[in-house]
Design an enzyme around this catalytic site. Structure first.
Site, short mmCIF file in Angstrom:
data_model
loop_
_atom_site.label_atom_id
_atom_site.label_comp_id
_atom_site.label_asym_id
_atom_site.label_seq_id
_atom_site.Cartn_x
_atom_site.Cartn_y
_atom_site.Cartn_z
N ALA A 66 0.87 -1.18 0.00
CA ALA A 66 0.00 0.00 0.00
C ALA A 66 0.91 1.23 0.00
O ALA A 66 2.05 1.16 0.48
CB ALA A 66 -0.87 -0.01 1.25
N GLY A 112 0.48 -4.96 1.02
CA GLY A 112 -0.71 -4.98 0.15
C GLY A 112 -0.45 -5.67 -1.19
O GLY A 112 -1.39 -6.16 -1.82
N GLU A 135 4.33 -5.30 7.46
CA GLU A 135 3.58 -4.26 8.15
C GLU A 135 4.01 -4.02 9.60
O GLU A 135 4.05 -2.88 10.06
CB GLU A 135 2.07 -4.58 8.13
CG GLU A 135 1.41 -4.31 6.79
CD GLU A 135 1.50 -5.48 5.81
OE1 GLU A 135 2.28 -6.43 6.07
OE2 GLU A 135 0.82 -5.44 4.79
N1 COA Z 1 4.62 3.07 -0.56
C1 COA Z 1 5.01 4.23 -1.10
N2 COA Z 1 6.13 4.35 -1.85
C2 COA Z 1 6.85 3.25 -2.05
C3 COA Z 1 6.49 1.99 -1.50
C4 COA Z 1 5.31 1.93 -0.72
N3 COA Z 1 4.86 0.80 -0.19
N4 COA Z 1 7.42 1.08 -1.87
C5 COA Z 1 8.32 1.74 -2.62
N5 COA Z 1 7.99 3.04 -2.73
C6 COA Z 1 8.70 4.09 -3.46
C7 COA Z 1 9.90 4.59 -2.70
O1 COA Z 1 9.52 5.54 -1.72
C8 COA Z 1 10.72 5.18 -3.83
O2 COA Z 1 10.16 6.42 -4.17
P1 COA Z 1 11.13 7.70 -4.46
O3 COA Z 1 12.01 7.26 -5.59
O4 COA Z 1 10.19 8.80 -4.81
O5 COA Z 1 11.91 7.91 -3.20
C9 COA Z 1 10.45 4.24 -4.98
O6 COA Z 1 9.22 3.58 -4.67
C10 COA Z 1 11.52 3.17 -5.18
O7 COA Z 1 11.69 2.50 -3.95
P2 COA Z 1 13.10 2.32 -3.20
O8 COA Z 1 12.83 2.11 -1.76
O9 COA Z 1 14.02 3.45 -3.56
O10 COA Z 1 13.64 0.98 -3.90
P3 COA Z 1 14.68 -0.07 -3.28
O11 COA Z 1 15.03 -0.98 -4.40
O12 COA Z 1 15.76 0.62 -2.54
O13 COA Z 1 13.82 -0.89 -2.18
C11 COA Z 1 11.88 -2.06 -1.33
C12 COA Z 1 12.75 -1.70 -2.57
C13 COA Z 1 10.65 -2.79 -1.85
C14 COA Z 1 12.67 -2.98 -0.40
C15 COA Z 1 11.48 -0.77 -0.59
O14 COA Z 1 10.93 0.13 -1.54
C16 COA Z 1 10.44 -0.97 0.50
O15 COA Z 1 10.79 -1.45 1.57
N6 COA Z 1 9.20 -0.55 0.25
C17 COA Z 1 8.14 -0.60 1.23
C18 COA Z 1 7.65 -2.01 1.43
C19 COA Z 1 6.57 -2.06 2.52
O16 COA Z 1 6.82 -1.88 3.68
N7 COA Z 1 5.32 -2.34 2.08
C20 COA Z 1 4.22 -2.52 2.98
C21 COA Z 1 3.44 -1.28 3.08
S1 COA Z 1 2.12 -1.47 4.24
#
Ligand code: COA
Length: 258
Positions: A66, A112, A135
């Protein structure tokens, strides 16, 4: 309807819905959830679509969860509302869709994103996919059905571990747990799903819709699954597909379901 956050493509009887926010790793914001709702409702009423494949745009993610930026300032009532609306409008809708939905998990499926894949009828992953419910690392719990569907798919113990640890698992681990049905290379993922979809599309769509209802009944406390099976089984006998399927068998030819 024209969409800003998803792509819709139809090739014969197979529709592919692509979540298309690759710069945000296809995170599910409100607008994307609304578009997914519209697209699945439309697809279900379009008789020319027999199977749907759901995938994320780009090479990195199915859906990374999400959109955290949208709910970080929510209070308890807004949080509950977010989960309730999401479950009703998208996740439960997909699980109960009469058209089969295959999740092509092509990268990160987190929070999500994994919940979305789990709402689909089954999942195929690419070997670079990573899955998890992170989460609790954010101080919240899965709200789009994850606590229920993960336990249903992998068992309570593994679900508890995955949810409590917030850790990601590999595609091969997901295969071992029964969370995904197959693991293939990233290049093979869509062709493999299309092949499966094509095979499914040759069968009776009314019987498949009845089977989805019967299988899902097991996960609905208010319905007796065996009774639902009897009801759906009986209903099939009143369909043109039943006449065509049984007649084709007796005439030693392939059925031609309309
Ligand atoms: N919500 C909002 N934005 C998100 C997102 C999320 N769940 N997951 C990734 N993004 C965004 C990042 O903020 C980033 O945006 P920006 O370039 O404007 O800063 C972009 O997507 C790329 O993500 P980034 O974190 O730079 O990539 P990465 O390869 O370093 O890491 C993940 C990948 C998936 C490990 C990391 O993005 C992450 O941990 N995301 C959240 C996962 C999460 O907790 N999901 C559950 C939500 S309830």
């Amino acid at each position: 309807m024209s969409y800003q956050n998803i792509l819709l493509e139809q090739n014969g009887a197979i529709a592919t819905i692509t979540i298309n926010r690759p710069k945000k790793l296809n995170a599910l914001n409100k607008a994307t959830l609304e578009e997914l709702h519209e697209a699945f409702v439309d697809a279900q009423t379009n008789n020319s679509i027999r199977v749907i494949i759901l995938i994320g745009a780009g090479e990195k993610a199915f859906v990374a969860g999400a959109d955290i930026s949208e709910f970080s300032n929510y209070d308890t009532a807004q949080g509950a509302d977010l989960a309730r609306k999401g479950q009703e409008l998208v996740f439960n809708l997909i699980q109960n869709l009469k058209t089969p939905v295959i999740a092509a998990v092509n990268g990160f499926a987190l929070g999500g994103g994994l919940e979305l894949a789990m709402a689909c009828h089954f999942r195929v992953a690419s070997d670079n996919a990573k899955m998890g419910l992170p989460e609790v690392s954010l101080g919240v719990i899965p709200g789009y059905g994850g606590t229920q569907r993960l336990a249903q798919l992998v068992g309570r113990g593994k679900a508890m571990e995955m949810i409590m640890s917030a850790a990601m698992i590999t595609a091969d681990e997901a295969l071992k747990y029964g969370l995904v049905n197959y693991v293939v290379t990233p290049e093979e993922l869509l062709p493999f799903c299309e092949k499966l979809a094509s095979r499914i599309s040759r069968n009776s769509s009314t019987a498949i819709a009845a089977a989805i209802k019967a299988v899902n009944a097991n996960y609905n406390k208010d319905i007796n699954g065996f009774d639902e099976e009897i009801k759906q089984f009986g209903n099939c006998f009143g369909t043109p597909d039943f006449v065509e399927g049984t007649t084709a068998f007796l005439e030693k030819r392939k059925p031609n379901f309309k």
